[in-house]
Scaffold this motif. Structure first.
Motif, PDB file in Angstrom:
ATOM      1  N   GLY A  26      -1.982  30.630  23.292  1.00  0.00           N
ATOM      2  CA  GLY A  26      -3.397  30.316  23.210  1.00  0.00           C
ATOM      3  C   GLY A  26      -4.128  30.986  22.072  1.00  0.00           C
ATOM      4  N   ASP A  27      -3.436  31.804  21.293  1.00  0.00           N
ATOM      5  CA  ASP A  27      -4.050  32.481  20.148  1.00  0.00           C
ATOM      6  C   ASP A  27      -3.609  31.756  18.872  1.00  0.00           C
ATOM      7  N   PRO A  28      -4.521  31.078  18.180  1.00  0.00           N
ATOM      8  CA  PRO A  28      -4.118  30.307  17.002  1.00  0.00           C
ATOM      9  C   PRO A  28      -3.707  31.169  15.822  1.00  0.00           C
ATOM     10  N   ASN A  29      -3.977  32.479  15.879  1.00  0.00           N
ATOM     11  CA  ASN A  29      -3.669  33.370  14.760  1.00  0.00           C
ATOM     12  C   ASN A  29      -2.526  34.336  15.077  1.00  0.00           C
ATOM     13  N   ARG A  30      -1.688  33.981  16.043  1.00  0.00           N
ATOM     14  CA  ARG A  30      -0.616  34.890  16.440  1.00  0.00           C
ATOM     15  C   ARG A  30       0.676  34.587  15.694  1.00  0.00           C
ATOM     16  N   ILE A  31       1.534  35.598  15.634  1.00  0.00           N
ATOM     17  CA  ILE A  31       2.919  35.459  15.186  1.00  0.00           C
ATOM     18  C   ILE A  31       3.769  36.089  16.275  1.00  0.00           C
ATOM     19  N   SER A  32       4.656  35.297  16.884  1.00  0.00           N
ATOM     20  CA  SER A  32       5.492  35.805  17.969  1.00  0.00           C
ATOM     21  C   SER A  32       6.935  35.910  17.510  1.00  0.00           C
ATOM     22  N   VAL A  33       7.566  37.035  17.846  1.00  0.00           N
ATOM     23  CA  VAL A  33       8.926  37.328  17.381  1.00  0.00           C
ATOM     24  C   VAL A  33       9.803  37.593  18.597  1.00  0.00           C
ATOM     25  N   THR A  34      11.030  37.034  18.587  1.00  0.00           N
ATOM     26  CA  THR A  34      11.942  37.232  19.711  1.00  0.00           C
ATOM     27  C   THR A  34      13.371  37.416  19.231  1.00  0.00           C
ATOM     28  N   GLY A  48      15.671  36.623  21.472  1.00  0.00           N
ATOM     29  CA  GLY A  48      16.321  35.772  22.462  1.00  0.00           C
ATOM     30  C   GLY A  48      16.174  36.282  23.877  1.00  0.00           C
ATOM     31  N   SER A  49      15.796  37.571  24.036  1.00  0.00           N
ATOM     32  CA  SER A  49      15.601  38.112  25.384  1.00  0.00           C
ATOM     33  C   SER A  49      14.209  38.715  25.557  1.00  0.00           C
ATOM     34  N   SER A  50      13.698  39.350  24.496  1.00  0.00           N
ATOM     35  CA  SER A  50      12.358  39.941  24.555  1.00  0.00           C
ATOM     36  C   SER A  50      11.473  39.340  23.463  1.00  0.00           C
ATOM     37  N   TRP A  51      10.168  39.349  23.743  1.00  0.00           N
ATOM     38  CA  TRP A  51       9.184  38.832  22.778  1.00  0.00           C
ATOM     39  C   TRP A  51       8.231  39.946  22.371  1.00  0.00           C
ATOM     40  N   LEU A  52       7.694  39.799  21.168  1.00  0.00           N
ATOM     41  CA  LEU A  52       6.642  40.675  20.663  1.00  0.00           C
ATOM     42  C   LEU A  52       5.646  39.763  19.940  1.00  0.00           C
ATOM     43  N   THR A  53       4.364  39.914  20.272  1.00  0.00           N
ATOM     44  CA  THR A  53       3.339  39.077  19.643  1.00  0.00           C
ATOM     45  C   THR A  53       2.449  39.940  18.751  1.00  0.00           C
ATOM     46  N   LEU A  54       2.267  39.471  17.504  1.00  0.00           N
ATOM     47  CA  LEU A  54       1.490  40.187  16.498  1.00  0.00           C
ATOM     48  C   LEU A  54       0.228  39.400  16.178  1.00  0.00           C
ATOM     49  N   HIS A  55      -0.842  40.116  15.875  1.00  0.00           N
ATOM     50  CA  HIS A  55      -2.124  39.471  15.556  1.00  0.00           C
ATOM     51  C   HIS A  55      -2.830  40.270  14.471  1.00  0.00           C
ATOM     52  N   SER A  56      -3.350  39.543  13.462  1.00  0.00           N
ATOM     53  CA  SER A  56      -4.123  40.164  12.398  1.00  0.00           C
ATOM     54  C   SER A  56      -5.565  39.680  12.455  1.00  0.00           C
ATOM     55  N   ALA A  57      -6.462  40.517  12.004  1.00  0.00           N
ATOM     56  CA  ALA A  57      -7.881  40.128  11.959  1.00  0.00           C
ATOM     57  C   ALA A  57      -8.162  39.175  10.801  1.00  0.00           C
ATOM     58  N   SER A  58      -7.223  39.007   9.890  1.00  0.00           N
ATOM     59  CA  SER A  58      -7.418  38.139   8.730  1.00  0.00           C
ATOM     60  C   SER A  58      -7.534  36.687   9.166  1.00  0.00           C
ATOM     61  N   ASP A  59      -8.322  35.912   8.401  1.00  0.00           N
ATOM     62  CA  ASP A  59      -8.435  34.482   8.696  1.00  0.00           C
ATOM     63  C   ASP A  59      -7.466  33.651   7.843  1.00  0.00           C
ATOM     64  N   ALA A  60      -6.546  34.309   7.153  1.00  0.00           N
ATOM     65  CA  ALA A  60      -5.544  33.592   6.363  1.00  0.00           C
ATOM     66  C   ALA A  60      -4.556  32.905   7.298  1.00  0.00           C
ATOM     67  N   PRO A  61      -3.919  31.820   6.862  1.00  0.00           N
ATOM     68  CA  PRO A  61      -2.896  31.175   7.693  1.00  0.00           C
ATOM     69  C   PRO A  61      -1.802  32.165   8.072  1.00  0.00           C
ATOM     70  N   THR A  62      -1.270  32.033   9.281  1.00  0.00           N
ATOM     71  CA  THR A  62      -0.252  32.972   9.738  1.00  0.00           C
ATOM     72  C   THR A  62       0.983  32.932   8.839  1.00  0.00           C
ATOM     73  N   VAL A  63       1.328  31.778   8.295  1.00  0.00           N
ATOM     74  CA  VAL A  63       2.505  31.694   7.433  1.00  0.00           C
ATOM     75  C   VAL A  63       2.299  32.507   6.156  1.00  0.00           C
ATOM     76  N   VAL A  97      11.075  33.672  14.569  1.00  0.00           N
ATOM     77  CA  VAL A  97       9.641  33.902  14.394  1.00  0.00           C
ATOM     78  C   VAL A  97       8.908  32.602  14.679  1.00  0.00           C
ATOM     79  N   GLU A  98       8.064  32.627  15.698  1.00  0.00           N
ATOM     80  CA  GLU A  98       7.251  31.468  16.046  1.00  0.00           C
ATOM     81  C   GLU A  98       5.910  31.570  15.333  1.00  0.00           C
ATOM     82  N   LEU A  99       5.588  30.551  14.550  1.00  0.00           N
ATOM     83  CA  LEU A  99       4.322  30.520  13.822  1.00  0.00           C
ATOM     84  C   LEU A  99       3.391  29.477  14.423  1.00  0.00           C
ATOM     85  N   THR A 100       2.102  29.645  14.152  1.00  0.00           N
ATOM     86  CA  THR A 100       1.135  28.603  14.476  1.00  0.00           C
ATOM     87  C   THR A 100       0.809  27.838  13.190  1.00  0.00           C
ATOM     88  N   ALA A 101       0.412  26.599  13.335  1.00  0.00           N
ATOM     89  CA  ALA A 101       0.149  25.760  12.164  1.00  0.00           C
ATOM     90  C   ALA A 101      -1.182  26.129  11.518  1.00  0.00           C
TER      91      ALA A 101
END
Length: 381
Positions: A278-286, A288-303, A341-345
Protein backbone atom coordinates in the motif's frame (compact mmCIF):
# COMPACT_ATOMS: atom_id res chain seq x y z
CA UNK A 1 18.40 21.35 -39.72
CA UNK A 2 14.62 21.31 -40.34
CA UNK A 3 12.34 21.24 -37.31
CA UNK A 4 11.73 17.73 -36.04
CA UNK A 5 8.12 16.61 -36.26
CA UNK A 6 6.36 13.44 -35.17
CA UNK A 7 5.76 11.49 -38.37
CA UNK A 8 4.35 8.03 -39.09
CA UNK A 9 4.55 6.95 -42.73
CA UNK A 10 2.58 4.18 -44.48
CA UNK A 11 4.32 0.95 -45.42
CA UNK A 12 3.73 -2.28 -47.30
CA UNK A 13 3.85 -4.58 -44.30
CA UNK A 14 4.72 -8.26 -44.33
CA UNK A 15 2.45 -10.85 -42.73
CA UNK A 16 1.93 -14.60 -42.45
CA UNK A 17 -0.40 -16.41 -44.87
CA UNK A 18 -3.14 -18.13 -42.86
CA UNK A 19 -3.19 -21.23 -45.06
CA UNK A 20 0.56 -21.78 -44.65
CA UNK A 21 0.62 -21.94 -40.82
CA UNK A 22 -1.45 -23.73 -38.18
CA UNK A 23 -3.11 -20.44 -37.13
CA UNK A 24 -2.16 -16.78 -37.31
CA UNK A 25 -2.12 -16.53 -33.53
CA UNK A 26 0.12 -19.61 -33.23
CA UNK A 27 3.00 -17.93 -35.05
CA UNK A 28 2.98 -14.77 -32.91
CA UNK A 29 4.95 -14.00 -29.77
CA UNK A 30 5.22 -11.43 -26.98
CA UNK A 31 8.18 -9.03 -27.35
CA UNK A 32 11.64 -10.56 -26.93
CA UNK A 33 12.41 -8.93 -23.58
CA UNK A 34 9.44 -10.42 -21.68
CA UNK A 35 10.05 -14.01 -22.80
CA UNK A 36 10.83 -16.32 -19.90
CA UNK A 37 12.25 -19.78 -20.79
CA UNK A 38 8.94 -21.62 -20.23
CA UNK A 39 7.15 -19.26 -22.63
CA UNK A 40 9.87 -19.71 -25.25
CA UNK A 41 9.53 -23.50 -25.06
CA UNK A 42 5.76 -23.32 -25.44
CA UNK A 43 5.94 -20.92 -28.39
CA UNK A 44 8.64 -22.95 -30.11
CA UNK A 45 6.40 -26.02 -29.85
CA UNK A 46 3.26 -24.19 -31.01
CA UNK A 47 4.29 -23.85 -34.67
CA UNK A 48 7.48 -24.30 -36.69
CA UNK A 49 7.02 -20.71 -37.92
CA UNK A 50 6.56 -19.00 -34.55
CA UNK A 51 8.25 -15.59 -34.47
CA UNK A 52 10.23 -16.51 -31.37
CA UNK A 53 12.49 -18.46 -33.77
CA UNK A 54 13.43 -15.11 -35.32
CA UNK A 55 13.46 -12.63 -32.45
CA UNK A 56 15.44 -14.79 -29.99
CA UNK A 57 18.52 -16.14 -31.78
CA UNK A 58 19.78 -19.25 -30.01
CA UNK A 59 23.26 -20.62 -29.30
CA UNK A 60 25.01 -17.52 -27.83
CA UNK A 61 28.31 -19.40 -28.08
CA UNK A 62 28.19 -18.93 -31.86
CA UNK A 63 28.83 -15.21 -31.41
CA UNK A 64 27.80 -13.03 -34.35
CA UNK A 65 27.03 -16.17 -36.35
CA UNK A 66 24.00 -16.85 -34.16
CA UNK A 67 22.05 -14.25 -36.16
CA UNK A 68 22.52 -16.15 -39.43
CA UNK A 69 19.92 -18.77 -38.49
CA UNK A 70 16.95 -16.36 -38.16
CA UNK A 71 18.08 -14.59 -41.34
CA UNK A 72 18.12 -17.85 -43.32
CA UNK A 73 14.85 -18.95 -41.74
CA UNK A 74 13.09 -15.70 -42.69
CA UNK A 75 14.44 -15.88 -46.25
CA UNK A 76 13.05 -19.42 -46.48
CA UNK A 77 9.63 -18.29 -45.29
CA UNK A 78 9.62 -15.62 -47.98
CA UNK A 79 10.75 -18.06 -50.66
CA UNK A 80 8.06 -20.58 -49.68
CA UNK A 81 5.28 -18.00 -49.52
CA UNK A 82 4.75 -18.45 -45.78
CA UNK A 83 5.02 -14.67 -45.40
CA UNK A 84 3.98 -12.17 -48.06
CA UNK A 85 4.06 -8.41 -48.49
CA UNK A 86 0.92 -6.28 -48.62
CA UNK A 87 0.16 -5.05 -52.14
CA UNK A 88 -0.32 -1.38 -51.27
CA UNK A 89 1.14 0.89 -48.58
CA UNK A 90 -1.07 1.72 -45.61
CA UNK A 91 -1.16 2.82 -42.03
CA UNK A 92 -2.44 -0.10 -39.96
CA UNK A 93 -4.90 0.21 -37.10
CA UNK A 94 -4.14 -2.47 -34.52
CA UNK A 95 -6.46 -3.50 -31.69
CA UNK A 96 -5.72 -6.07 -29.00
CA UNK A 97 -8.33 -7.15 -26.46
CA UNK A 98 -7.88 -9.37 -23.42
CA UNK A 99 -10.64 -9.16 -20.85
CA UNK A 100 -11.08 -5.48 -20.09
CA UNK A 101 -7.62 -4.52 -21.35
CA UNK A 102 -7.47 -2.87 -24.79
CA UNK A 103 -4.46 -1.76 -26.80
CA UNK A 104 -5.34 0.37 -29.81
CA UNK A 105 -3.30 2.56 -32.14
CA UNK A 106 -1.56 3.09 -35.46
CA UNK A 107 1.31 1.02 -36.87
CA UNK A 108 3.57 2.59 -39.47
CA UNK A 109 7.11 3.77 -40.15
CA UNK A 110 8.30 6.21 -37.48
CA UNK A 111 10.58 8.99 -38.70
CA UNK A 112 13.61 8.79 -36.40
CA UNK A 113 14.53 11.76 -34.21
CA UNK A 114 18.20 11.69 -33.13
CA UNK A 115 17.78 15.13 -31.53
CA UNK A 116 15.21 13.82 -29.01
CA UNK A 117 12.88 16.74 -29.69
CA UNK A 118 9.70 14.85 -30.59
CA UNK A 119 10.48 11.16 -29.91
CA UNK A 120 11.34 11.13 -26.22
CA UNK A 121 13.06 8.21 -24.45
CA UNK A 122 12.33 7.88 -20.76
CA UNK A 123 14.78 5.19 -19.64
CA UNK A 124 18.40 4.25 -20.18
CA UNK A 125 19.58 1.34 -22.33
CA UNK A 126 22.10 -1.47 -21.93
CA UNK A 127 24.64 -1.43 -24.78
CA UNK A 128 24.78 -5.21 -25.17
CA UNK A 129 21.03 -5.38 -25.82
CA UNK A 130 21.23 -2.53 -28.34
CA UNK A 131 24.01 -4.41 -30.11
CA UNK A 132 21.97 -7.62 -30.01
CA UNK A 133 18.92 -6.00 -31.61
CA UNK A 134 21.07 -4.20 -34.19
CA UNK A 135 22.84 -7.41 -35.22
CA UNK A 136 19.46 -9.11 -35.67
CA UNK A 137 18.14 -6.18 -37.73
CA UNK A 138 21.22 -6.21 -39.93
CA UNK A 139 21.20 -9.99 -40.44
CA UNK A 140 17.49 -10.19 -41.32
CA UNK A 141 17.31 -6.72 -42.92
CA UNK A 142 14.01 -6.39 -41.10
CA UNK A 143 12.15 -4.71 -38.26
CA UNK A 144 10.42 -7.70 -36.70
CA UNK A 145 8.88 -6.01 -33.65
CA UNK A 146 7.17 -2.61 -33.55
CA UNK A 147 8.25 -0.33 -30.73
CA UNK A 148 5.44 1.27 -28.71
CA UNK A 149 5.02 5.04 -28.41
CA UNK A 150 2.48 7.04 -26.41
CA UNK A 151 1.16 10.53 -27.03
CA UNK A 152 -1.90 12.49 -25.89
CA UNK A 153 -4.78 14.30 -27.51
CA UNK A 154 -4.61 12.72 -30.97
CA UNK A 155 -7.67 14.51 -32.35
CA UNK A 156 -8.10 13.71 -36.04
CA UNK A 157 -5.57 10.87 -35.92
CA UNK A 158 -7.41 9.17 -33.06
CA UNK A 159 -10.75 9.79 -34.79
CA UNK A 160 -9.40 7.98 -37.85
CA UNK A 161 -8.31 5.03 -35.70
CA UNK A 162 -11.75 4.70 -34.12
CA UNK A 163 -13.55 5.14 -37.44
CA UNK A 164 -11.51 2.35 -39.04
CA UNK A 165 -12.53 -0.04 -36.25
CA UNK A 166 -16.17 0.29 -37.31
CA UNK A 167 -15.37 -1.59 -40.53
CA UNK A 168 -14.51 -5.21 -41.26
CA UNK A 169 -11.00 -6.17 -40.06
CA UNK A 170 -8.34 -6.92 -42.65
CA UNK A 171 -6.73 -9.47 -40.35
CA UNK A 172 -7.87 -11.29 -37.20
CA UNK A 173 -6.08 -13.64 -34.81
CA UNK A 174 -6.51 -15.14 -31.35
CA UNK A 175 -3.69 -15.86 -28.92
CA UNK A 176 -3.18 -17.02 -25.33
CA UNK A 177 -6.03 -16.81 -22.84
CA UNK A 178 -8.48 -15.66 -25.50
CA UNK A 179 -6.68 -12.45 -26.46
CA UNK A 180 -8.18 -11.09 -29.69
CA UNK A 181 -6.20 -9.16 -32.29
CA UNK A 182 -7.66 -7.19 -35.20
CA UNK A 183 -6.03 -5.05 -37.86
CA UNK A 184 -7.55 -2.57 -40.30
CA UNK A 185 -5.84 -0.68 -43.13
CA UNK A 186 -5.92 3.07 -43.82
CA UNK A 187 -4.72 3.82 -47.35
CA UNK A 188 -6.77 6.84 -48.46
CA UNK A 189 -4.14 9.55 -49.25
CA UNK A 190 -6.36 12.38 -48.01
CA UNK A 191 -6.97 10.67 -44.67
CA UNK A 192 -3.28 9.79 -44.30
CA UNK A 193 -2.42 13.45 -44.95
CA UNK A 194 -4.92 14.50 -42.27
CA UNK A 195 -3.38 12.05 -39.80
CA UNK A 196 0.11 13.32 -40.66
CA UNK A 197 -0.92 16.93 -40.10
CA UNK A 198 -2.37 16.06 -36.70
CA UNK A 199 0.64 14.04 -35.55
CA UNK A 200 3.00 16.86 -36.53
CA UNK A 201 1.56 18.88 -33.63
CA UNK A 202 2.62 16.33 -31.02
CA UNK A 203 5.57 14.66 -29.37
CA UNK A 204 5.62 11.02 -28.30
CA UNK A 205 7.11 9.08 -25.42
CA UNK A 206 8.87 5.78 -26.09
CA UNK A 207 6.78 3.51 -23.89
CA UNK A 208 8.34 0.18 -24.88
CA UNK A 209 11.28 -0.58 -27.14
CA UNK A 210 14.14 1.68 -26.04
CA UNK A 211 16.78 -0.83 -27.11
CA UNK A 212 15.16 -1.33 -30.51
CA UNK A 213 14.85 2.42 -31.01
CA UNK A 214 18.51 2.88 -30.08
CA UNK A 215 19.31 0.17 -32.64
CA UNK A 216 17.24 2.07 -35.24
CA UNK A 217 19.34 5.17 -34.57
CA UNK A 218 22.59 3.23 -34.81
CA UNK A 219 21.47 1.67 -38.09
CA UNK A 220 20.75 5.15 -39.43
CA UNK A 221 24.25 6.28 -38.42
CA UNK A 222 25.80 3.32 -40.21
CA UNK A 223 23.68 3.65 -43.35
CA UNK A 224 22.92 7.38 -43.62
CA UNK A 225 22.23 7.27 -47.38
CA UNK A 226 19.77 4.39 -47.24
CA UNK A 227 16.20 5.81 -47.21
CA UNK A 228 14.80 2.86 -45.28
CA UNK A 229 17.24 3.46 -42.42
CA UNK A 230 15.66 6.82 -41.58
CA UNK A 231 12.54 5.13 -40.23
CA UNK A 232 11.65 2.20 -37.95
CA UNK A 233 8.56 0.11 -37.33
CA UNK A 234 6.43 1.57 -34.53
CA UNK A 235 2.99 1.61 -32.97
CA UNK A 236 1.63 4.96 -31.80
CA UNK A 237 -1.08 5.08 -29.10
CA UNK A 238 -3.12 8.04 -27.89
CA UNK A 239 -2.96 7.15 -24.19
CA UNK A 240 -5.72 9.61 -23.28
CA UNK A 241 -8.27 7.90 -25.51
CA UNK A 242 -6.78 4.41 -25.15
CA UNK A 243 -4.99 4.30 -21.75
CA UNK A 244 -1.90 2.18 -21.19
CA UNK A 245 -0.97 0.39 -17.98
CA UNK A 246 2.31 1.15 -16.23
CA UNK A 247 3.96 -1.59 -14.17
CA UNK A 248 7.34 -2.02 -12.49
CA UNK A 249 10.14 -4.35 -13.54
CA UNK A 250 11.62 -6.17 -10.56
CA UNK A 251 15.27 -7.03 -9.90
CA UNK A 252 17.26 -10.05 -8.75
CA UNK A 253 20.70 -9.23 -7.27
CA UNK A 254 23.22 -12.08 -7.08
CA UNK A 255 25.65 -12.01 -4.16
CA UNK A 256 23.52 -9.73 -1.98
CA UNK A 257 21.91 -10.84 1.31
CA UNK A 258 19.49 -9.21 3.73
CA UNK A 259 22.17 -8.63 6.37
CA UNK A 260 24.11 -6.46 3.93
CA UNK A 261 20.92 -4.57 3.08
CA UNK A 262 20.27 -3.92 6.79
CA UNK A 263 23.81 -2.82 7.53
CA UNK A 264 24.54 -0.69 4.47
CA UNK A 265 21.23 1.03 3.68
CA UNK A 266 21.70 4.79 4.36
CA UNK A 267 20.48 5.95 7.74
CA UNK A 268 17.90 8.39 6.38
CA UNK A 269 15.84 5.50 4.97
CA UNK A 270 13.00 3.99 7.00
CA UNK A 271 13.38 0.22 7.39
CA UNK A 272 10.60 -2.17 8.43
CA UNK A 273 10.58 -5.95 8.72
CA UNK A 274 8.12 -7.68 6.44
CA UNK A 275 6.54 -6.70 3.13
CA UNK A 276 4.59 -3.48 3.68
CA UNK A 277 1.94 -3.11 1.00
CA UNK A 278 0.00 0.00 0.00
CA UNK A 279 3.01 2.33 0.01
CA UNK A 280 3.68 3.61 -3.53
CA UNK A 281 7.21 4.71 -2.57
CA UNK A 282 8.44 1.47 -1.02
CA UNK A 283 11.21 -0.91 -2.05
CA UNK A 284 10.79 -4.44 -0.67
CA UNK A 285 13.67 -6.92 -0.55
CA UNK A 286 13.47 -10.67 0.13
CA UNK A 287 15.75 -13.68 0.27
CA UNK A 288 12.79 -15.98 -0.28
CA UNK A 289 12.01 -16.45 3.42
CA UNK A 290 12.19 -12.99 5.03
CA UNK A 291 11.22 -9.54 3.77
CA UNK A 292 12.56 -6.07 4.48
CA UNK A 293 10.74 -2.93 3.31
CA UNK A 294 12.61 0.33 2.70
CA UNK A 295 11.14 3.82 2.33
CA UNK A 296 12.69 7.16 1.42
CA UNK A 297 11.25 10.62 1.91
CA UNK A 298 12.33 11.51 -1.65
CA UNK A 299 9.64 11.91 -4.30
CA UNK A 300 11.92 10.41 -6.98
CA UNK A 301 10.79 7.15 -8.62
CA UNK A 302 11.77 4.12 -6.56
CA UNK A 303 13.73 2.66 -9.49
CA UNK A 304 15.87 5.82 -9.58
CA UNK A 305 16.52 5.63 -5.84
CA UNK A 306 17.46 1.96 -6.14
CA UNK A 307 20.02 2.57 -8.88
CA UNK A 308 21.42 5.93 -7.74
CA UNK A 309 21.40 5.47 -3.97
CA UNK A 310 20.92 1.90 -2.77
CA UNK A 311 22.96 -0.14 -5.25
CA UNK A 312 26.11 1.97 -4.66
CA UNK A 313 25.54 1.78 -0.90
CA UNK A 314 25.19 -1.99 -1.07
CA UNK A 315 28.26 -2.31 -3.30
CA UNK A 316 26.29 -3.77 -6.23
CA UNK A 317 27.35 -3.31 -9.86
CA UNK A 318 24.46 -2.65 -12.25
CA UNK A 319 25.64 -5.24 -14.76
CA UNK A 320 25.00 -7.98 -12.18
CA UNK A 321 21.25 -7.40 -12.07
CA UNK A 322 18.55 -9.69 -13.39
CA UNK A 323 15.29 -8.14 -14.62
CA UNK A 324 11.84 -9.72 -14.34
CA UNK A 325 8.45 -8.39 -15.46
CA UNK A 326 6.53 -10.52 -12.94
CA UNK A 327 7.22 -10.61 -9.23
CA UNK A 328 6.67 -14.38 -9.21
CA UNK A 329 9.58 -14.91 -11.60
CA UNK A 330 11.86 -12.78 -9.41
CA UNK A 331 10.73 -14.49 -6.19
CA UNK A 332 11.41 -17.93 -7.67
CA UNK A 333 15.13 -17.03 -7.82
CA UNK A 334 15.46 -15.47 -4.35
CA UNK A 335 17.56 -17.32 -1.78
CA UNK A 336 20.21 -16.71 0.85
CA UNK A 337 22.79 -15.92 -1.86
CA UNK A 338 20.69 -13.51 -3.95
CA UNK A 339 17.77 -11.26 -3.13
CA UNK A 340 14.74 -10.26 -5.14
CA UNK A 341 13.82 -6.57 -5.13
CA UNK A 342 10.18 -5.62 -5.55
CA UNK A 343 9.70 -2.14 -7.00
CA UNK A 344 6.66 0.04 -7.45
CA UNK A 345 5.96 1.63 -10.82
CA UNK A 346 6.69 5.30 -11.50
CA UNK A 347 3.62 7.39 -12.16
CA UNK A 348 2.86 8.56 -15.68
CA UNK A 349 3.50 12.13 -14.50
CA UNK A 350 6.98 11.18 -13.27
CA UNK A 351 7.80 9.46 -16.55
CA UNK A 352 6.50 12.30 -18.71
CA UNK A 353 8.17 14.99 -16.60
CA UNK A 354 11.59 13.34 -16.72
CA UNK A 355 11.33 12.65 -20.47
CA UNK A 356 10.31 16.25 -21.22
CA UNK A 357 13.33 17.47 -19.22
CA UNK A 358 15.66 15.14 -21.10
CA UNK A 359 16.30 13.08 -17.97
CA UNK A 360 16.15 9.31 -18.42
CA UNK A 361 15.27 6.78 -15.75
CA UNK A 362 17.51 3.74 -15.19
CA UNK A 363 17.35 0.86 -17.66
CA UNK A 364 14.26 -1.35 -17.42
CA UNK A 365 12.49 1.25 -15.28
CA UNK A 366 8.96 0.63 -16.50
CA UNK A 367 6.76 -1.89 -18.26
CA UNK A 368 4.06 -0.22 -20.31
CA UNK A 369 1.23 -2.41 -21.52
CA UNK A 370 -0.51 -4.00 -23.15
CA UNK A 371 2.31 -4.63 -25.64
CA UNK A 372 1.70 -5.25 -29.36
CA UNK A 373 1.95 -8.89 -30.36
CA UNK A 374 4.96 -9.75 -32.51
CA UNK A 375 4.36 -11.39 -35.88
CA UNK A 376 1.05 -9.97 -37.03
CA UNK A 377 2.88 -7.31 -39.05
CA UNK A 378 6.56 -6.74 -39.68
CA UNK A 379 8.77 -4.79 -42.03
CA UNK A 380 11.51 -5.73 -44.49
CA UNK A 381 13.92 -3.04 -45.58
Amino acid sequence: MPDAVLRLDPLRAWRFVAGKVSALGAVTSPPYDVLEPAIVRRLTDSDLHNMVRLILPRDPELGPGRYDEPAHRLAGWQRDGVVIQDERPALYVYEQRLGGAVLCGLIGLLRLDPTRRVVLPHENVMPHWVDDRLRLMEATDADLEPILLAYSGGGAASDAVDAARDGEPWLEAETDHGAEHRIWRIEDPALIAEISEELSKHEALIADGHHRYAAYLERQLREPYRPGAAVGLAMLVDYVRHPLTLDPIHRVIPGLDLDTVRLRTPGDWQMQPGRVEGDPNRISVTDGSSWLTLHSASDAPTVTLLHEVLLPAWGVAEDNLGFHHTLADALALADARQVAVELTAPTMDQVLRSAAQGVVLPQKATSFGPKPRVGLLFRML
